[in-house]
Write a protein that holds these residues in place. Structure first.
Motif, PDB file in Angstrom:
ATOM      1  N   TYR A  42      50.207  -5.954  59.765  1.00  0.00           N
ATOM      2  CA  TYR A  42      51.025  -6.299  60.927  1.00  0.00           C
ATOM      3  C   TYR A  42      52.415  -5.677  60.812  1.00  0.00           C
ATOM      4  CZ  TYR A  42      53.493  -8.690  64.608  1.00  0.00           C
ATOM      5  OH  TYR A  42      54.244  -8.932  65.732  1.00  0.00           O
ATOM      6  N   TYR A  43      52.950  -5.669  59.617  1.00  0.00           N
ATOM      7  CA  TYR A  43      54.293  -5.155  59.392  1.00  0.00           C
ATOM      8  C   TYR A  43      54.305  -3.639  59.230  1.00  0.00           C
ATOM      9  CZ  TYR A  43      54.649 -10.073  58.045  1.00  0.00           C
ATOM     10  OH  TYR A  43      54.554 -11.435  58.023  1.00  0.00           O
ATOM     11  N   THR A  44      53.291  -3.106  58.557  1.00  0.00           N
ATOM     12  CA  THR A  44      53.304  -1.687  58.184  1.00  0.00           C
ATOM     13  C   THR A  44      52.581  -0.787  59.174  1.00  0.00           C
ATOM     14  OG1 THR A  44      51.232  -1.834  56.928  1.00  0.00           O
ATOM     15  CG2 THR A  44      53.273  -2.380  55.756  1.00  0.00           C
ATOM     16  N   ASN A  45      51.719  -1.379  60.003  1.00  0.00           N
ATOM     17  CA  ASN A  45      50.849  -0.601  60.890  1.00  0.00           C
ATOM     18  C   ASN A  45      49.964   0.369  60.119  1.00  0.00           C
ATOM     19  OD1 ASN A  45      51.726  -1.731  63.400  1.00  0.00           O
ATOM     20  ND2 ASN A  45      53.602  -0.523  63.212  1.00  0.00           N
ATOM     21  N   THR A  46      49.703   0.050  58.874  1.00  0.00           N
ATOM     22  CA  THR A  46      48.850   0.877  58.020  1.00  0.00           C
ATOM     23  C   THR A  46      47.603   0.078  57.667  1.00  0.00           C
ATOM     24  OG1 THR A  46      50.736   2.044  57.092  1.00  0.00           O
ATOM     25  CG2 THR A  46      48.676   2.125  55.843  1.00  0.00           C
ATOM     26  N   TYR A  47      46.442   0.676  57.914  1.00  0.00           N
ATOM     27  CA  TYR A  47      45.165   0.011  57.671  1.00  0.00           C
ATOM     28  C   TYR A  47      44.381   0.812  56.633  1.00  0.00           C
ATOM     29  CZ  TYR A  47      46.377  -2.633  61.798  1.00  0.00           C
ATOM     30  OH  TYR A  47      47.035  -3.444  62.687  1.00  0.00           O
ATOM     31  N   ARG A  48      44.010   0.149  55.580  1.00  0.00           N
ATOM     32  CA  ARG A  48      43.315   0.825  54.493  1.00  0.00           C
ATOM     33  C   ARG A  48      41.930   1.292  54.921  1.00  0.00           C
ATOM     34  NH1 ARG A  48      42.990  -3.061  49.652  1.00  0.00           N
ATOM     35  NH2 ARG A  48      42.138  -1.183  48.652  1.00  0.00           N
ATOM     36  N   ASN A  49      41.571   2.477  54.470  1.00  0.00           N
ATOM     37  CA  ASN A  49      40.222   2.995  54.639  1.00  0.00           C
ATOM     38  C   ASN A  49      39.565   2.973  53.265  1.00  0.00           C
ATOM     39  OD1 ASN A  49      37.873   4.566  54.951  1.00  0.00           O
ATOM     40  ND2 ASN A  49      38.810   5.763  56.603  1.00  0.00           N
ATOM     41  N   LEU A  50      38.811   1.915  53.002  1.00  0.00           N
ATOM     42  CA  LEU A  50      38.213   1.748  51.680  1.00  0.00           C
ATOM     43  C   LEU A  50      37.204   2.843  51.364  1.00  0.00           C
ATOM     44  CD1 LEU A  50      37.592  -2.129  51.678  1.00  0.00           C
ATOM     45  CD2 LEU A  50      39.603  -0.881  50.876  1.00  0.00           C
ATOM     46  N   PHE A  51      36.576   3.401  52.387  1.00  0.00           N
ATOM     47  CA  PHE A  51      35.610   4.471  52.154  1.00  0.00           C
ATOM     48  C   PHE A  51      36.313   5.746  51.687  1.00  0.00           C
ATOM     49  CE2 PHE A  51      33.353   2.002  55.597  1.00  0.00           C
ATOM     50  CZ  PHE A  51      32.451   1.407  54.739  1.00  0.00           C
ATOM     51  N   PHE A  90      31.345  -2.385  45.496  1.00  0.00           N
ATOM     52  CA  PHE A  90      30.893  -3.154  46.657  1.00  0.00           C
ATOM     53  C   PHE A  90      31.034  -2.339  47.940  1.00  0.00           C
ATOM     54  CE2 PHE A  90      31.202  -6.643  43.686  1.00  0.00           C
ATOM     55  CZ  PHE A  90      30.199  -7.507  44.107  1.00  0.00           C
ATOM     56  N   VAL A  91      32.091  -1.547  48.023  1.00  0.00           N
ATOM     57  CA  VAL A  91      32.277  -0.673  49.182  1.00  0.00           C
ATOM     58  C   VAL A  91      31.185   0.398  49.219  1.00  0.00           C
ATOM     59  CG1 VAL A  91      33.830   1.001  50.260  1.00  0.00           C
ATOM     60  CG2 VAL A  91      34.753  -1.108  49.276  1.00  0.00           C
ATOM     61  N   MET A 142      29.734  -8.133  54.336  1.00  0.00           N
ATOM     62  CA  MET A 142      30.861  -9.044  54.204  1.00  0.00           C
ATOM     63  C   MET A 142      31.467  -8.998  52.799  1.00  0.00           C
ATOM     64  SD  MET A 142      31.257 -10.312  57.261  1.00  0.00           S
ATOM     65  CE  MET A 142      30.993  -8.555  57.639  1.00  0.00           C
ATOM     66  N   ASN A 143      30.626  -8.841  51.777  1.00  0.00           N
ATOM     67  CA  ASN A 143      31.147  -8.730  50.411  1.00  0.00           C
ATOM     68  C   ASN A 143      31.972  -7.461  50.243  1.00  0.00           C
ATOM     69  OD1 ASN A 143      29.944 -11.134  49.762  1.00  0.00           O
ATOM     70  ND2 ASN A 143      28.273 -10.240  48.576  1.00  0.00           N
ATOM     71  N   ALA A 144      31.595  -6.398  50.943  1.00  0.00           N
ATOM     72  CA  ALA A 144      32.389  -5.168  50.885  1.00  0.00           C
ATOM     73  C   ALA A 144      33.756  -5.365  51.515  1.00  0.00           C
ATOM     74  CB  ALA A 144      31.646  -4.034  51.582  1.00  0.00           C
ATOM     75  N   VAL A 145      33.820  -6.133  52.610  1.00  0.00           N
ATOM     76  CA  VAL A 145      35.108  -6.409  53.251  1.00  0.00           C
ATOM     77  C   VAL A 145      36.028  -7.154  52.291  1.00  0.00           C
ATOM     78  CG1 VAL A 145      36.250  -7.535  55.211  1.00  0.00           C
ATOM     79  CG2 VAL A 145      34.033  -6.411  55.531  1.00  0.00           C
ATOM     80  N   GLY A 146      35.435  -7.920  51.375  1.00  0.00           N
ATOM     81  CA  GLY A 146      36.243  -8.596  50.358  1.00  0.00           C
ATOM     82  C   GLY A 146      37.100  -7.648  49.546  1.00  0.00           C
ATOM     83  N   SER A 147      36.735  -6.376  49.503  1.00  0.00           N
ATOM     84  CA  SER A 147      37.515  -5.400  48.741  1.00  0.00           C
ATOM     85  C   SER A 147      38.865  -5.091  49.378  1.00  0.00           C
ATOM     86  CB  SER A 147      36.706  -4.103  48.570  1.00  0.00           C
ATOM     87  OG  SER A 147      35.551  -4.340  47.781  1.00  0.00           O
ATOM     88  N   LEU A 148      39.102  -5.555  50.604  1.00  0.00           N
ATOM     89  CA  LEU A 148      40.442  -5.449  51.182  1.00  0.00           C
ATOM     90  C   LEU A 148      41.439  -6.304  50.408  1.00  0.00           C
ATOM     91  CD1 LEU A 148      39.596  -5.633  55.000  1.00  0.00           C
ATOM     92  CD2 LEU A 148      40.548  -3.659  53.788  1.00  0.00           C
ATOM     93  N   ALA A 149      40.950  -7.328  49.710  1.00  0.00           N
ATOM     94  CA  ALA A 149      41.828  -8.209  48.940  1.00  0.00           C
ATOM     95  C   ALA A 149      41.574  -8.129  47.447  1.00  0.00           C
ATOM     96  CB  ALA A 149      41.658  -9.658  49.398  1.00  0.00           C
ATOM     97  N   ALA A 150      40.380  -7.729  47.048  1.00  0.00           N
ATOM     98  CA  ALA A 150      39.991  -7.785  45.636  1.00  0.00           C
ATOM     99  C   ALA A 150      40.785  -6.809  44.781  1.00  0.00           C
ATOM    100  CB  ALA A 150      38.497  -7.487  45.498  1.00  0.00           C
ATOM    101  N   THR A 151      41.019  -7.219  43.539  1.00  0.00           N
ATOM    102  CA  THR A 151      41.677  -6.349  42.558  1.00  0.00           C
ATOM    103  C   THR A 151      40.809  -6.150  41.315  1.00  0.00           C
ATOM    104  OG1 THR A 151      42.812  -8.240  41.539  1.00  0.00           O
ATOM    105  CG2 THR A 151      43.972  -7.071  43.299  1.00  0.00           C
ATOM    106  N   LEU A 166      31.720  -2.083  58.662  1.00  0.00           N
ATOM    107  CA  LEU A 166      32.133  -0.680  58.660  1.00  0.00           C
ATOM    108  C   LEU A 166      33.522  -0.526  59.270  1.00  0.00           C
ATOM    109  CD1 LEU A 166      28.896   1.260  59.738  1.00  0.00           C
ATOM    110  CD2 LEU A 166      29.825   1.015  57.435  1.00  0.00           C
ATOM    111  N   LEU A 167      33.775  -1.223  60.368  1.00  0.00           N
ATOM    112  CA  LEU A 167      35.094  -1.146  61.007  1.00  0.00           C
ATOM    113  C   LEU A 167      36.177  -1.699  60.088  1.00  0.00           C
ATOM    114  CD1 LEU A 167      34.263  -2.276  64.667  1.00  0.00           C
ATOM    115  CD2 LEU A 167      34.519   0.050  63.798  1.00  0.00           C
ATOM    116  N   GLU A 168      35.900  -2.850  59.487  1.00  0.00           N
ATOM    117  CA  GLU A 168      36.902  -3.499  58.640  1.00  0.00           C
ATOM    118  C   GLU A 168      37.183  -2.693  57.381  1.00  0.00           C
ATOM    119  OE1 GLU A 168      35.817  -8.019  60.170  1.00  0.00           O
ATOM    120  OE2 GLU A 168      34.677  -7.105  58.544  1.00  0.00           O
ATOM    121  N   CYS A 169      36.163  -2.087  56.812  1.00  0.00           N
ATOM    122  CA  CYS A 169      36.351  -1.316  55.571  1.00  0.00           C
ATOM    123  C   CYS A 169      36.912   0.072  55.825  1.00  0.00           C
ATOM    124  CB  CYS A 169      35.026  -1.197  54.816  1.00  0.00           C
ATOM    125  SG  CYS A 169      34.467  -2.732  54.069  1.00  0.00           S
TER     126      CYS A 169
END
Length: 472
Positions: free
Chosen positions: A34-43, A370-371, A354-363, A396-399
């Protein structure tokens, strides 16, 4: 300045060494999209090219919307309507329709969006009665209502996709005044029962979404219906009840901590408002991790990616991915007790997504795997392709960075306290820039972000507060 210089050098080395999903997640812990307008592309982070990602998403959209009879889930009706079909149950559901609208607005498919919305608004909407302002969750493909009760996750996605449509395409008239339609649903969610007839979607005592707005089953919730990422946007964009929406967002983030198992990261399908698993009389196993519950990790991780407000969401993602990794990355099942005992036999595409989307937060060290597992999983076809396929395409959209916040043009970004140079991050660079400004040098600063104590003056107090914030 020596200490600041050393810190800057260390920060530079750390940034240049980032090469994995887990490292990136840790680095962006306080900077939501929301602040950065940057969306990660996990792929892309995992080694794919942007061209490959675009090709895959376009292919899947075309398959699910315009593929052959063993692939598609979208069906146009006449010249201006269409529906998303649950193939296996031969019906149309608000969940399906709202997912279709979200996919369409994210991919700039206005014709499909308007067709789906017109079908839903024509056949599923209740203009009056016990469920006034809500939508019947299940219809026949000819528009006949099969069950007139609402399923709140459909309305939630309707609201969010309508607001995004208003911001991306502008408002039309009638039911295509997207903002007005979204506001009407939000009003019903919080005030439908104000006249003494009906039940509100959100429990007024607990500020949580109810399972269904019927007295007997409005006493518990569904963890996968909790969408704090959406509620915070409603707090900003709704015409009223803004503080209430902000409270609901905060409550949902805290609820996740109560309902998610502290070791496995699994959540139940149904839960009491205190987070404990809820069993019901009409169907068994709702206290287990199953179909609805697959989505909880995605809801939390998208919230983390968009807002970055709760570092615990990283712990949630790590625990869940570590559990599934221990079960076999390509062989874990889709149903467990929340403590981790198998109760299912299938390895479903929806839970993989859904588990792949978890990689938006996972460390954790497995996040990239998973991705890749989602990337390498075939899109479902056949009788039961609707639910798994919808989660597959949403995943796919989220990742891929294509699940975005579409903002109104007039909305001013929320200040990010301490982001003095306006790059969307708070770090030693901001400390150096603010110190240079206070020394009288001609450097550009974001005054809203530099005024940490909110007293309208930018001085040494702000510098001290910034230093404290950076040091934790």
């Amino acid at each position: 300045m020596k200490k600041i210089g050393a810190t800057l050098a260390i920060a530079s080395i750390a940034v240049s060494s980032i090469s994995s999903i887990s490292a990136y997640a840790a680095d962006t812990a306080t900077n939501g999209a929301y602040y950065t307008n940057t969306y990660r592309n996990l792929f892309v982070e995992s080694g794919k090219t942007q061209a490959q990602v675009d090709e895959k998403i376009n292919k899947m959209f075309n398959q699910y919307f315009y593929g052959n009879d063993d692939q598609r889930i979208y069906y146009p009706v006449g010249t201006d309507m269409g529906y998303i079909k649950d193939i296996g149950n031969n019906d149309v559901r608000t969940e399906a329709m709202s997912y279709g609208m979200m996919i369409a607005v994210q991919l700039d498919k206005k014709d499909e969006f308007d067709r789906i919305w017109k079908w839903a608004r024509t056949y599923m909407y209740h203009p009056d009665g016990q469920f006034k302002g809500y939508f019947a969750w299940q219809c026949d493909t000819n528009g006949k209502i099969l069950d007139n009760t609402p399923a709140p996750d459909g309305e939630e996605y309707f609201v969010m996709s309508l607001l995004f449509a208003a911001n991306r395409w502008g408002n039309g008239s009638g039911i295509f005044n997207y903002k007005a339609e979204a506001q009407g649903i939000m009003d019903a969610m919080l005030h439908q029962a104000d006249d003494g007839v009906g039940v509100n979607f959100f429990n007024s005592t607990n500020n949580q979404i109810v399972f269904c707005p019927i007295p007997d089953v409005a006493t518990f919730t569904d963890p996968s219906y909790h969408l704090p990422a959406f509620y915070d946007l409603w707090a900003l964009w709704a015409d009223k009840d803004n503080d209430r929406w902000a409270t609901i967002a905060k409550t949902s983030r805290e609820f996740f901590k109560k309902t998610v198992h502290p070791t496995t990261g699994l959540s139940p399908e149904y839960a009491n408002f205190d987070g404990s698993p809820k069993e019901v009389s009409w169907i068994s196993g709702r206290g287990n991790y199953s179909y609805d519950a697959w989505r909880t990790i995605a809801n939390s991780s998208v919230d983390y990616a968009w807002w970055g407000k709760d570092p615990w969401q990283q712990t949630f993602a790590n625990n869940l991915q570590n559990f599934f990794y221990s079960q076999g990355l390509s062989s874990y099942v889709d149903k467990y007790t929340v403590s981790g005992t198998k109760v299912g036999v299938d390895h479903s595409v929806g839970v993989v997504a859904m588990n792949a989307v978890g990689s938006l937060a996972a460390t954790n060290s497995h996040a990239t795997e998973f991705v890749n597992e989602l990337w390498n999983t075939y899109a479902p076809t056949g009788t039961w392709r609707y639910f798994n396929g919808s989660l597959y395409l949403l995943g796919l959209l989220e990742c891929s960075g294509n699940f975005k916040i579409w903002k109104p043009q007039q909305v001013k970004p929320i200040p990010l306290a301490g982001d003095v140079n306006g790059d969307g991050k708070v770090n030693a660079i901001d400390l150096a820039v603010l110190k240079s400004h206070l020394l009288g040098n001609n450097v550009a600063i974001n005054k809203d972000n530099a005024n940490l104590n909110g007293d309208s003056a930018i001085n040494a107090i702000d510098l001290a507060l910034l230093k404290k914030k950076i040091l934790g």
